[in-house]
Design a protein around this motif. Structure first.
Motif, PDB file in Angstrom:
ATOM      1  N   GLY A   1      -8.421   3.860  -1.024  1.00 12.16           N
ATOM      2  CA  GLY A   1      -8.964   3.479   0.277  1.00 12.16           C
ATOM      3  C   GLY A   1      -9.171   4.648   1.214  1.00 12.16           C
ATOM      4  O   GLY A   1      -9.508   5.760   0.798  1.00 12.16           O
ATOM      5  N   LYS A   2      -8.935   4.394   2.511  1.00 20.83           N
ATOM      6  CA  LYS A   2      -9.183   5.382   3.561  1.00 20.83           C
ATOM      7  C   LYS A   2      -8.010   5.406   4.534  1.00 20.83           C
ATOM      8  O   LYS A   2      -7.259   4.442   4.654  1.00 20.83           O
ATOM      9  CB  LYS A   2     -10.449   5.019   4.350  1.00 20.83           C
ATOM     10  CG  LYS A   2     -11.691   4.810   3.513  1.00 20.83           C
ATOM     11  CD  LYS A   2     -12.844   4.300   4.375  1.00 20.83           C
ATOM     12  CE  LYS A   2     -14.079   4.003   3.545  1.00 20.83           C
ATOM     13  NZ  LYS A   2     -15.188   3.442   4.375  1.00 20.83           N
ATOM     14  N   SER A   3      -7.887   6.520   5.244  1.00 23.60           N
ATOM     15  CA  SER A   3      -6.917   6.589   6.332  1.00 23.60           C
ATOM     16  C   SER A   3      -7.551   5.970   7.575  1.00 23.60           C
ATOM     17  O   SER A   3      -8.719   5.550   7.557  1.00 23.60           O
ATOM     18  CB  SER A   3      -6.538   8.048   6.612  1.00 23.60           C
ATOM     19  OG  SER A   3      -7.649   8.727   7.195  1.00 23.60           O
TER      20      SER A   3
ATOM     21  N   ALA B   1      -0.884  12.357  -4.158  1.00 24.26           N
ATOM     22  CA  ALA B   1       0.357  12.336  -4.937  1.00 24.26           C
ATOM     23  C   ALA B   1       1.483  13.106  -4.263  1.00 24.26           C
ATOM     24  O   ALA B   1       2.665  12.852  -4.512  1.00 24.26           O
ATOM     25  CB  ALA B   1       0.097  12.911  -6.334  1.00 24.26           C
ATOM     26  N   SER B   2       1.133  14.040  -3.376  1.00 25.20           N
ATOM     27  CA  SER B   2       2.145  14.831  -2.661  1.00 25.20           C
ATOM     28  C   SER B   2       2.570  14.188  -1.354  1.00 25.20           C
ATOM     29  O   SER B   2       3.383  14.750  -0.616  1.00 25.20           O
ATOM     30  CB  SER B   2       1.592  16.238  -2.378  1.00 25.20           C
ATOM     31  OG  SER B   2       1.236  16.890  -3.590  1.00 25.20           O
ATOM     32  N   GLY B   3       2.009  13.021  -1.048  1.00 26.21           N
ATOM     33  CA  GLY B   3       2.370  12.329   0.178  1.00 26.21           C
ATOM     34  C   GLY B   3       1.579  12.762   1.391  1.00 26.21           C
ATOM     35  O   GLY B   3       1.902  12.372   2.513  1.00 26.21           O
ATOM     36  N   GLN B   4       0.540  13.581   1.189  1.00 26.38           N
ATOM     37  CA  GLN B   4      -0.282  14.035   2.302  1.00 26.38           C
ATOM     38  C   GLN B   4      -1.434  13.060   2.534  1.00 26.38           C
ATOM     39  O   GLN B   4      -2.035  12.549   1.593  1.00 26.38           O
ATOM     40  CB  GLN B   4      -0.838  15.440   2.009  1.00 26.38           C
ATOM     41  CG  GLN B   4       0.240  16.502   1.859  1.00 26.38           C
ATOM     42  CD  GLN B   4      -0.338  17.859   1.492  1.00 26.38           C
ATOM     43  OE1 GLN B   4      -1.289  17.940   0.718  1.00 26.38           O
ATOM     44  NE2 GLN B   4       0.235  18.914   2.037  1.00 26.38           N
ATOM     45  N   ALA B   5      -1.734  12.823   3.806  1.00 27.93           N
ATOM     46  CA  ALA B   5      -2.797  11.880   4.154  1.00 27.93           C
ATOM     47  C   ALA B   5      -4.165  12.423   3.764  1.00 27.93           C
ATOM     48  O   ALA B   5      -4.414  13.633   3.819  1.00 27.93           O
ATOM     49  CB  ALA B   5      -2.771  11.590   5.651  1.00 27.93           C
ATOM     50  N   ARG B   6      -5.040  11.515   3.348  1.00 28.03           N
ATOM     51  CA  ARG B   6      -6.422  11.862   3.010  1.00 28.03           C
ATOM     52  C   ARG B   6      -7.355  10.909   3.746  1.00 28.03           C
ATOM     53  O   ARG B   6      -7.035   9.746   3.971  1.00 28.03           O
ATOM     54  CB  ARG B   6      -6.660  11.752   1.502  1.00 28.03           C
ATOM     55  CG  ARG B   6      -5.899  12.748   0.658  1.00 28.03           C
ATOM     56  CD  ARG B   6      -6.248  12.573  -0.815  1.00 28.03           C
ATOM     57  NE  ARG B   6      -7.682  12.709  -1.051  1.00 28.03           N
ATOM     58  CZ  ARG B   6      -8.306  13.876  -1.237  1.00 28.03           C
ATOM     59  NH1 ARG B   6      -7.632  14.986  -1.193  1.00 28.03           N
ATOM     60  NH2 ARG B   6      -9.605  13.901  -1.463  1.00 28.03           N
ATOM     61  N   TYR B   7      -8.523  11.433   4.142  1.00 22.81           N
ATOM     62  CA  TYR B   7      -9.512  10.566   4.790  1.00 22.81           C
ATOM     63  C   TYR B   7     -10.097   9.578   3.783  1.00 22.81           C
ATOM     64  O   TYR B   7     -10.404   8.434   4.128  1.00 22.81           O
ATOM     65  CB  TYR B   7     -10.629  11.416   5.408  1.00 22.81           C
ATOM     66  CG  TYR B   7     -10.136  12.342   6.495  1.00 22.81           C
ATOM     67  CD1 TYR B   7      -9.464  11.840   7.601  1.00 22.81           C
ATOM     68  CD2 TYR B   7     -10.331  13.722   6.408  1.00 22.81           C
ATOM     69  CE1 TYR B   7      -8.991  12.681   8.591  1.00 22.81           C
ATOM     70  CE2 TYR B   7      -9.878  14.572   7.405  1.00 22.81           C
ATOM     71  CZ  TYR B   7      -9.204  14.057   8.496  1.00 22.81           C
ATOM     72  OH  TYR B   7      -8.743  14.891   9.474  1.00 22.81           O
ATOM     73  N   ARG B   8     -10.256  10.035   2.549  1.00 24.85           N
ATOM     74  CA  ARG B   8     -10.718   9.187   1.456  1.00 24.85           C
ATOM     75  C   ARG B   8      -9.810   9.409   0.251  1.00 24.85           C
ATOM     76  O   ARG B   8      -9.351  10.519   0.008  1.00 24.85           O
ATOM     77  CB  ARG B   8     -12.158   9.536   1.031  1.00 24.85           C
ATOM     78  CG  ARG B   8     -13.252   9.268   2.044  1.00 24.85           C
ATOM     79  CD  ARG B   8     -13.577   7.785   2.147  1.00 24.85           C
ATOM     80  NE  ARG B   8     -14.829   7.558   2.828  1.00 24.85           N
ATOM     81  CZ  ARG B   8     -15.010   7.620   4.154  1.00 24.85           C
ATOM     82  NH1 ARG B   8     -13.982   7.956   4.933  1.00 24.85           N
ATOM     83  NH2 ARG B   8     -16.180   7.373   4.702  1.00 24.85           N
ATOM     84  N   GLY B   9      -9.565   8.343  -0.497  1.00 24.01           N
ATOM     85  CA  GLY B   9      -8.729   8.464  -1.682  1.00 24.01           C
ATOM     86  C   GLY B   9      -9.022   7.340  -2.647  1.00 24.01           C
ATOM     87  O   GLY B   9      -9.798   6.430  -2.344  1.00 24.01           O
TER      88      GLY B   9
END
Length: 211
Positions: free
Chosen positions: A39-41, A28-36
């Motif tokens: 989906g995935k980065s 929600a803060s716009g930071q990338a995540r490996y899993r969410g």
């Protein structure tokens, strides 16, 4: 045993994942995540589910590849042959593309992939094939627990409608679960499209007045 990836493997899997998913994986803060939840980065796509641990979140890939201890041994084995700067470039493309308009996302991914491929002397063959397939109407392909099924009935490719018929809306694409061997996924995709086109052609010939 964990399969060790090459630079080309990592590039193909990461780019095909972004083109298939159609959006970046951020919180929600716009930071990338490996899993969410969505989906995935790109780096997340390189991490098998059995090797992922939540403690990876918020840390750069080099952090846990260089970390001491046995927690990430299998992951180091998998990504140890991939150039560290390539992993950085892939993640950077994922992060920057996430801020664009959804309709432009895949175009930016392909453009970024071209730049990365030139820098690291990688092939764009699979990326071009996947980008092309994104614009072809075809059968839906589902993958569950390693088993892929192509529905035999009602392929999504339709015959050209008569003037008094409204064109059927294009169904929303269902993300394809990519594997470690993207060549196999795209070959399956191509065969499904070929079958659908053949079926649509046969239906068109069978309609009265069409010869």
């Amino acid at each position: 045993m964990t399969r060790r990836l090459t630079n080309q493997d990592a590039f193909d899997v990461a780019m095909l994942h972004l083109l298939n998913q159609g959006h970046s994986c951020i919180n929600a803060s716009g930071q990338a995540r490996y899993r969410g939840p969505r989906g995935k980065s790109v780096i997340g796509a390189l991490i098998p589910d059995e090797l992922y641990v939540p403690s990876m979140e918020g840390k750069k890939v080099q952090h846990w590849l260089a970390a001491r201890g046995s927690e990430y041994d299998a992951l180091r084995e998998r990504l140890g042959s991939v150039t560290a700067s390539l992993l950085d470039e892939l993640q950077d493309l994922h992060d920057r593309s996430g801020a664009c308009m959804p309709s432009l996302y895949r175009h930016l991914v392909v453009a970024g992939a071209q730049r990365i491929a030139q820098s690291f002397k990688l092939s764009m063959s699979l990326v071009h094939r996947c980008a092309t397939y994104q614009h072809i109407r075809g059968p839906q392909i589902f993958a569950t627990a390693g088993t892929r099924v192509i529905p035999a009935a009602a392929p999504a490719v339709d015959a050209v409608p008569a003037p008094d018929m409204a064109a059927a809306p294009t169904p929303a694409p269902v993300p394809l679960q990519l594997t470690e061997r993207p060549h196999e996924d795209l070959d399956l995709f191509a065969r499904g499209i070929a079958k659908a086109i053949a079926a649509a052609t046969a239906r068109s010939l069978d309609q009265p007045g069409r010869r």
